[in-house]
Enzyme design. Structure first.
Site, PDB file in Angstrom:
ATOM      1  N   ASN A  80      -6.866  -3.123  14.513  1.00 12.43           N
ATOM      2  CA  ASN A  80      -8.278  -3.246  14.236  1.00 12.43           C
ATOM      3  C   ASN A  80      -8.485  -4.280  13.317  1.00 12.43           C
ATOM      4  O   ASN A  80      -9.527  -4.582  12.697  1.00 12.43           O
ATOM      5  CB  ASN A  80      -9.087  -2.058  13.629  1.00 12.43           C
ATOM      6  CG  ASN A  80      -8.337  -1.793  12.043  1.00 12.43           C
ATOM      7  OD1 ASN A  80      -7.404  -2.292  11.735  1.00 12.43           O
ATOM      8  ND2 ASN A  80      -8.580  -0.648  11.603  1.00 12.43           N
ATOM      9  N   ASP A  96       0.611  -1.125  -0.094  1.00 10.15           N
ATOM     10  CA  ASP A  96       0.062  -0.006   0.040  1.00 10.15           C
ATOM     11  C   ASP A  96       1.010   1.325  -0.023  1.00 10.15           C
ATOM     12  O   ASP A  96       2.074   1.178   0.127  1.00 10.15           O
ATOM     13  CB  ASP A  96      -1.021  -0.040   1.228  1.00 10.15           C
ATOM     14  CG  ASP A  96      -0.462  -0.441   2.671  1.00 10.15           C
ATOM     15  OD1 ASP A  96       1.176  -0.432   2.594  1.00 10.15           O
ATOM     16  OD2 ASP A  96      -0.858  -0.877   3.408  1.00 10.15           O
ATOM     17  N   GLU A 155      -9.444  -2.082   5.767  1.00  7.89           N
ATOM     18  CA  GLU A 155     -10.115  -1.732   7.068  1.00  7.89           C
ATOM     19  C   GLU A 155     -11.428  -2.827   7.251  1.00  7.89           C
ATOM     20  O   GLU A 155     -11.726  -3.309   6.464  1.00  7.89           O
ATOM     21  CB  GLU A 155     -10.503  -0.242   7.087  1.00  7.89           C
ATOM     22  CG  GLU A 155      -9.275   0.705   6.898  1.00  7.89           C
ATOM     23  CD  GLU A 155      -8.621   0.977   8.134  1.00  7.89           C
ATOM     24  OE1 GLU A 155      -8.282  -0.057   8.888  1.00  7.89           O
ATOM     25  OE2 GLU A 155      -8.040   2.037   8.454  1.00  7.89           O
ATOM     26  N   HIS A 187      -6.941  -4.930  10.204  1.00  9.64           N
ATOM     27  CA  HIS A 187      -6.796  -4.746   8.859  1.00  9.64           C
ATOM     28  C   HIS A 187      -5.326  -5.436   8.554  1.00  9.64           C
ATOM     29  O   HIS A 187      -4.521  -5.774   9.118  1.00  9.64           O
ATOM     30  CB  HIS A 187      -6.702  -3.408   8.599  1.00  9.64           C
ATOM     31  CG  HIS A 187      -5.528  -2.403   8.914  1.00  9.64           C
ATOM     32  ND1 HIS A 187      -5.688  -1.021   9.299  1.00  9.64           N
ATOM     33  CD2 HIS A 187      -4.190  -2.605   9.296  1.00  9.64           C
ATOM     34  CE1 HIS A 187      -4.303  -0.670   9.677  1.00  9.64           C
ATOM     35  NE2 HIS A 187      -3.519  -1.632   9.538  1.00  9.64           N
TER      36      HIS A 187
HETATM   37  P1  PGA Z   1       2.650  -1.966  12.795  1.00  4.57           P
HETATM   38  O1  PGA Z   1       1.367  -1.668  11.630  1.00  4.57           O
HETATM   39  O2  PGA Z   1       3.659  -3.077  12.079  1.00  4.57           O
HETATM   40  O3  PGA Z   1       3.207  -0.598  12.686  1.00  4.57           O
HETATM   41  O4  PGA Z   1       2.059  -2.119  13.881  1.00  4.57           O
HETATM   42  C1  PGA Z   1       0.838  -2.952  11.212  1.00  4.57           C
HETATM   43  C2  PGA Z   1      -0.345  -2.878  10.236  1.00  4.57           C
HETATM   44  O5  PGA Z   1      -1.150  -1.595  10.474  1.00  4.57           O
HETATM   45  O6  PGA Z   1      -0.726  -3.373   9.427  1.00  4.57           O
END
Ligand code: PGA
Length: 256
Positions: free
Chosen positions: A136, A67, A143, A138
């Site tokens: 959450n 992304d 999301e 995702h």
């Molecule tokens: P993080 O993010 O590795 O910074 O916890 C993971 C994500 O949001 O997919």
């Protein structure tokens, strides 16, 4: 789904890097799907080490990032493009033309997304997709509520995700409201998937993803349907998962 638990973040990173390294050793021109965020930084560090020791080479590896923030150009310090340069690409022998990251300022977003899907297809699909998981649930920026048939597309970031992303921006006014992300369908088409999670704060999301109901409300739960998923969690992230659901407890020592 194979669930491996390691003692700590460092060991999770080593185990993840070894999985990626095995993929590259088995197929030099592997197509890798890559994540950003805090979680994979240690894994990238280990891959850089393996590359500098001459054990693996990225010279034929092709990468597709999951992304990118909408509205940030590739030279913006908060862009995922810059993150990838800093944390991996500038320190390994990857070829520029084999790096694929969505263009956050593409004037024709739909065309950009279509072309990304087409490029993945042209390279024969993703051999190994590495994923982190959001608080959450995702994956990428898919999301909760993301459609399982979703392809690469423009999405709105949830308030919770924007709060978390704020750590990457000095000025809160700069936090993007949208992103372009591979879709759930794009991710699920990868031949193999490696999901990583570290820390107590990820324990509820990890439990929901791995042992909760398979539902679009919890995007990572779709991985339960994929035929070749390896999950590497550190102890804290695994704390809500029953011991009998864990397939391997990895104790690697701290030598490297
Ligand atoms: P993080 O993010 O590795 O910074 O916890 C993971 C994500 O949001 O997919």
């Amino acid at each position: 789904m194979r669930i491996i638990v390691t003692d700590n973040y460092g060991e999770m990173s080593q185990a993840a890097a070894r999985t990626v390294a095995r993929q590259i050793l088995a197929k030099q021109d592997s197509v890798l799907g890559l994540p950003t965020g805090n979680t994979p930084i240690g894994m990238y560090g280990q891959l850089i080490k393996l590359c500098s020791h001459g054990l693996i080479s990225f010279s034929k590896v092709v990468t597709f990032n999951l992304d990118e923030y909408r509205g940030l150009s590739s030279d913006h310090p908060g862009s995922f493009y810059q993150y990838m340069r800093e944390n991996l690409f500038d320190q390994v022998d990857i070829r520029e033309e084999n790096i694929h990251i969505l263009d956050g300022i593409a004037p024709d977003t739909e065309g950009e997304c279509r072309q990304y899907e087409e490029e993945i297809r042209r390279h024969g699909g993703i051999d190994l997709q590495v994923l982190g998981i959001g608080l959450n649930g995702h994956i990428g920026f898919n999301e909760p509520g993301s459609n399982w048939g979703s392809k690469t597309r423009l999405v709105n970031l949830s308030a919770e995700t924007r709060r978390r992303e704020s750590r990457n921006f000095r000025d809160p006014g700069e936090i993007p409201t949208q992103a372009i992300t591979m879709g759930i369908r794009t991710i699920m088409r990868a031949k193999r998937i490696l999901l990583l999670a570290s820390g107590q704060e990820k324990a509820p999301a990890a439990k929901q993803a791995l042992r909760g109901p398979v539902t679009e409300k919890a995007p990572a739960s779709v991985l339960q349907l994929h035929p070749a998923v390896t999950v590497i969690l550190d102890k804290e992230a695994s704390s809500l998962i029953k011991p009998e659901d864990i397939h391997e407890l990895s104790t690697m020592g701290r030598s490297d």
